[in-house]
Design a protein around this motif. Structure first.
Motif, PDB file in Angstrom:
ATOM      1  N   VAL A   1      38.391 -80.832  28.790  1.00  0.00           N
ATOM      2  CA  VAL A   1      37.335 -79.989  29.113  1.00  0.00           C
ATOM      3  C   VAL A   1      36.209 -80.020  27.272  1.00  0.00           C
ATOM      4  CG1 VAL A   1      36.178 -77.606  29.054  1.00  0.00           C
ATOM      5  CG2 VAL A   1      38.221 -78.047  30.097  1.00  0.00           C
ATOM      6  N   LYS A   2      34.851 -81.117  27.541  1.00  0.00           N
ATOM      7  CA  LYS A   2      34.456 -81.011  26.804  1.00  0.00           C
ATOM      8  C   LYS A   2      33.652 -80.020  26.360  1.00  0.00           C
ATOM      9  CE  LYS A   2      31.273 -84.039  27.555  1.00  0.00           C
ATOM     10  NZ  LYS A   2      30.693 -85.402  28.167  1.00  0.00           N
ATOM     11  N   ASP A   3      32.580 -79.474  27.389  1.00  0.00           N
ATOM     12  CA  ASP A   3      31.694 -78.819  26.897  1.00  0.00           C
ATOM     13  C   ASP A   3      31.688 -77.133  28.383  1.00  0.00           C
ATOM     14  OD1 ASP A   3      30.641 -79.325  25.007  1.00  0.00           O
ATOM     15  OD2 ASP A   3      29.735 -81.405  26.171  1.00  0.00           O
ATOM     16  N   VAL A   4      31.192 -76.243  27.998  1.00  0.00           N
ATOM     17  CA  VAL A   4      31.502 -75.592  29.418  1.00  0.00           C
ATOM     18  C   VAL A   4      29.885 -75.023  29.339  1.00  0.00           C
ATOM     19  CG1 VAL A   4      32.622 -72.744  29.762  1.00  0.00           C
ATOM     20  CG2 VAL A   4      33.981 -74.363  28.490  1.00  0.00           C
ATOM     21  N   VAL A   5      29.335 -74.906  30.361  1.00  0.00           N
ATOM     22  CA  VAL A   5      28.243 -74.147  30.906  1.00  0.00           C
ATOM     23  C   VAL A   5      28.327 -73.776  31.985  1.00  0.00           C
ATOM     24  CG1 VAL A   5      25.833 -75.647  31.767  1.00  0.00           C
ATOM     25  CG2 VAL A   5      27.202 -76.414  30.009  1.00  0.00           C
ATOM     26  N   VAL A   6      27.251 -72.359  31.277  1.00  0.00           N
ATOM     27  CA  VAL A   6      27.744 -71.606  33.176  1.00  0.00           C
ATOM     28  C   VAL A   6      25.806 -71.601  33.666  1.00  0.00           C
ATOM     29  CG1 VAL A   6      26.578 -69.446  31.712  1.00  0.00           C
ATOM     30  CG2 VAL A   6      27.169 -68.478  33.626  1.00  0.00           C
ATOM     31  N   LEU A   7      26.053 -71.741  35.533  1.00  0.00           N
ATOM     32  CA  LEU A   7      24.959 -71.246  35.184  1.00  0.00           C
ATOM     33  C   LEU A   7      24.647 -69.692  36.658  1.00  0.00           C
ATOM     34  CD1 LEU A   7      23.014 -74.258  38.011  1.00  0.00           C
ATOM     35  CD2 LEU A   7      23.603 -72.473  38.905  1.00  0.00           C
ATOM     36  N   ALA A   8      23.917 -69.474  36.027  1.00  0.00           N
ATOM     37  CA  ALA A   8      24.023 -68.017  37.075  1.00  0.00           C
ATOM     38  C   ALA A   8      21.999 -67.478  37.041  1.00  0.00           C
ATOM     39  CB  ALA A   8      24.377 -66.684  36.084  1.00  0.00           C
ATOM     40  N   GLY A   9      22.393 -66.255  38.060  1.00  0.00           N
ATOM     41  CA  GLY A   9      20.821 -65.792  37.591  1.00  0.00           C
ATOM     42  C   GLY A   9      20.884 -66.013  39.440  1.00  0.00           C
ATOM     43  N   PRO A  10      19.729 -65.125  39.797  1.00  0.00           N
ATOM     44  CA  PRO A  10      18.606 -64.690  41.453  1.00  0.00           C
ATOM     45  C   PRO A  10      18.665 -65.491  42.277  1.00  0.00           C
ATOM     46  CG  PRO A  10      17.116 -64.403  39.856  1.00  0.00           C
ATOM     47  CD  PRO A  10      18.140 -65.101  38.905  1.00  0.00           C
ATOM     48  N   SER A  11      20.164 -65.846  42.779  1.00  0.00           N
ATOM     49  CA  SER A  11      20.730 -66.579  43.779  1.00  0.00           C
ATOM     50  C   SER A  11      21.546 -66.521  44.883  1.00  0.00           C
ATOM     51  CB  SER A  11      21.230 -67.614  43.196  1.00  0.00           C
ATOM     52  OG  SER A  11      22.418 -67.245  41.976  1.00  0.00           O
ATOM     53  N   HIS A  12      21.063 -66.159  46.494  1.00  0.00           N
ATOM     54  CA  HIS A  12      21.815 -66.013  47.533  1.00  0.00           C
ATOM     55  C   HIS A  12      22.202 -67.507  48.048  1.00  0.00           C
ATOM     56  CE1 HIS A  12      22.591 -61.942  47.205  1.00  0.00           C
ATOM     57  NE2 HIS A  12      20.927 -61.723  47.659  1.00  0.00           N
ATOM     58  N   ALA A  13      23.570 -67.742  48.184  1.00  0.00           N
ATOM     59  CA  ALA A  13      23.544 -69.054  48.585  1.00  0.00           C
ATOM     60  C   ALA A  13      22.784 -69.987  50.059  1.00  0.00           C
ATOM     61  CB  ALA A  13      25.306 -69.621  49.041  1.00  0.00           C
ATOM     62  N   GLU A  14      23.035 -68.061  51.286  1.00  0.00           N
ATOM     63  CA  GLU A  14      22.220 -68.474  52.461  1.00  0.00           C
ATOM     64  C   GLU A  14      21.025 -68.987  51.800  1.00  0.00           C
ATOM     65  OE1 GLU A  14      25.406 -65.213  52.444  1.00  0.00           O
ATOM     66  OE2 GLU A  14      24.168 -65.175  50.801  1.00  0.00           O
ATOM     67  N   GLU A  15      20.330 -68.277  50.645  1.00  0.00           N
ATOM     68  CA  GLU A  15      18.733 -68.948  50.575  1.00  0.00           C
ATOM     69  C   GLU A  15      18.801 -70.481  49.910  1.00  0.00           C
ATOM     70  OE1 GLU A  15      17.038 -65.420  48.998  1.00  0.00           O
ATOM     71  OE2 GLU A  15      16.915 -64.504  49.975  1.00  0.00           O
ATOM     72  N   VAL A  16      19.944 -70.187  48.740  1.00  0.00           N
ATOM     73  CA  VAL A  16      20.121 -72.223  48.537  1.00  0.00           C
ATOM     74  C   VAL A  16      19.441 -72.989  49.373  1.00  0.00           C
ATOM     75  CG1 VAL A  16      20.920 -73.404  47.086  1.00  0.00           C
ATOM     76  CG2 VAL A  16      20.507 -71.332  46.603  1.00  0.00           C
ATOM     77  N   SER A  17      20.656 -72.386  50.667  1.00  0.00           N
ATOM     78  CA  SER A  17      20.726 -73.520  51.362  1.00  0.00           C
ATOM     79  C   SER A  17      20.129 -74.279  52.564  1.00  0.00           C
ATOM     80  CB  SER A  17      22.569 -73.885  52.806  1.00  0.00           C
ATOM     81  OG  SER A  17      22.275 -72.117  52.829  1.00  0.00           O
TER      82      SER A  17
END
Length: 347
Positions: A132-148
């Motif tokens: 584990v070199k680096d840890v990054v978080v990805l977050a925000g207002p996002s429903h999987a259904e709409e992203v897909s």
């Protein structure tokens, strides 16, 4: 010609699959790892994942893997898209399977009860330093259904190493999926985890039939609660006015796609917690996070009345109407004094 980038996604649920689609749209060779052989066979044979994203066709450059060793071959970035309770086990598996250092991008939303660790802290504690070199978080207002469905979506990435965060920003950003950076790792993780508590409560008020006035008040005061705890823990209060604060709160408290809202709605209509969780068939992160936030409020001596009321409903058998009544009958106070106190805590 630039070589096709290989990226692994650990977790073939709705969110992991939707993010795999974003990466595939960006031309990546995407390895989607899951532990259900029939699901992996469906992904590779039919290019669908009907149990999680019904009616969606997956790009052909997403290849399903039941072997994590194979999925991680030649990659330098792995997206971990599993529930909070599975994080430690999956990181242990990554330790064993990886043959090279990795940037680990987590997209889960929770806090671990007991240890009270944020997910990035869990990964750092569990991860092998050589892997584990680096840890990054990805977050925000996002429903999987709409992203897909490639609907416009905007998220944030954060890390202790902002160069790693910027690399992840470059990996994901495209015309449909806009990615910002934010150096406030604590604020990003706290905001995106605690909003699930408020979404559960919002679902309850909707289930009770209390209307928009009640939900608007709940969301507003809920954001103040999140900011109050987050700033005491070292977050920048401005983060809670951003995508992983008010943005995430709006989408999770108002959408039928939200598992936490749906679970709360069932509770508000009189169903028991065990029955709700069984009927959902998917993890409702807000339940575990409520327990963790209750413990954090006690640890930092922070007033979190909505969290306390919800804890009573979930774990002490308190009636939902009595919980709402207890919030409405609290002592009077000044809203501005409360906001000033939040700002002072950040100094």
């Amino acid at each position: 010609m630039e070589k096709q980038k290989k990226v692994a996604v650990a977790g073939a649920g709705s969110w992991g699959t939707a993010l795999a689609m974003v990466l595939a749209d960006n031309g990546c060779d995407v390895r989607l790892w899951g532990n259900k052989p029939a699901q992996i066979e469906e992904i590779n044979g039919k290019h669908t994942n009907e149990a999680y994203l019904p009616g969606v066709t997956l790009p052909e450059n997403i290849v399903g893997h039941s072997s994590l060793d194979k999925a991680l071959e030649g990659v330098d970035t792995v997206i971990v898209a599993v529930p909070t309770k599975a994080i430690r086990d999956v990181v242990k598996q990554i330790n064993e399977a990886a043959k090279q250092p990795l940037t680990v991008v987590h997209v889960s939303k929770g806090i671990e009860p007991g240890t009270l660790m944020r997910i990035s802290e869990m990964i750092e504690e569990e991860g092998d330093a050589a892997v584990v070199k680096d840890v990054v978080v990805l977050a925000g207002p996002s429903h999987a259904e709409e992203v897909s469905l490639r609907h416009p979506t905007t998220v944030t990435v954060s890390s202790k190493n902002m160069e790693a965060a910027k690399s992840v920003q470059d990996l994901f950003i495209n015309h449909n999926f806009r990615v910002y950076t934010n150096p406030d790792l604590v604020g990003v993780e706290i905001g995106t985890a605690l909003k699930n508590i408020i979404a559960l409560a919002a679902g309850i008020t909707d289930g009770l039939g209390y209307g928009d006035n009640a939900k608007a008040a709940l969301m507003t005061r809920g954001l103040a609660e999140i900011a109050r705890l987050g700033t005491v823990m070292g977050a920048n209060p401005l983060t809670f006015a951003g995508l992983t604060g008010v943005g995430d709160l709006i989408v999770t408290c108002t959408s039928v796609h939200s598992r936490n809202w749906r679970a709360g709605n069932m509770l508000g209509k009189g169903q028991k917690l065990d029955d709700v969780l069984e009927n959902m068939g998917m993890v409702v992160e807000g339940v575990r996070t409520t327990k963790a936030a209750y413990q954090l409020a006690e640890k930092y001596n922070v007033k979190m009345p909505i969290t306390m009321a919800l804890y009573g409903v979930l774990f002490d058998g308190k009636d939902v109407r009595d919980a709402v009544d207890s919030l409405m009958s609290r002592d009077k106070k000044s809203e501005m004094d409360d906001l000033v106190n939040i700002l002072q805590e950040s100094k």
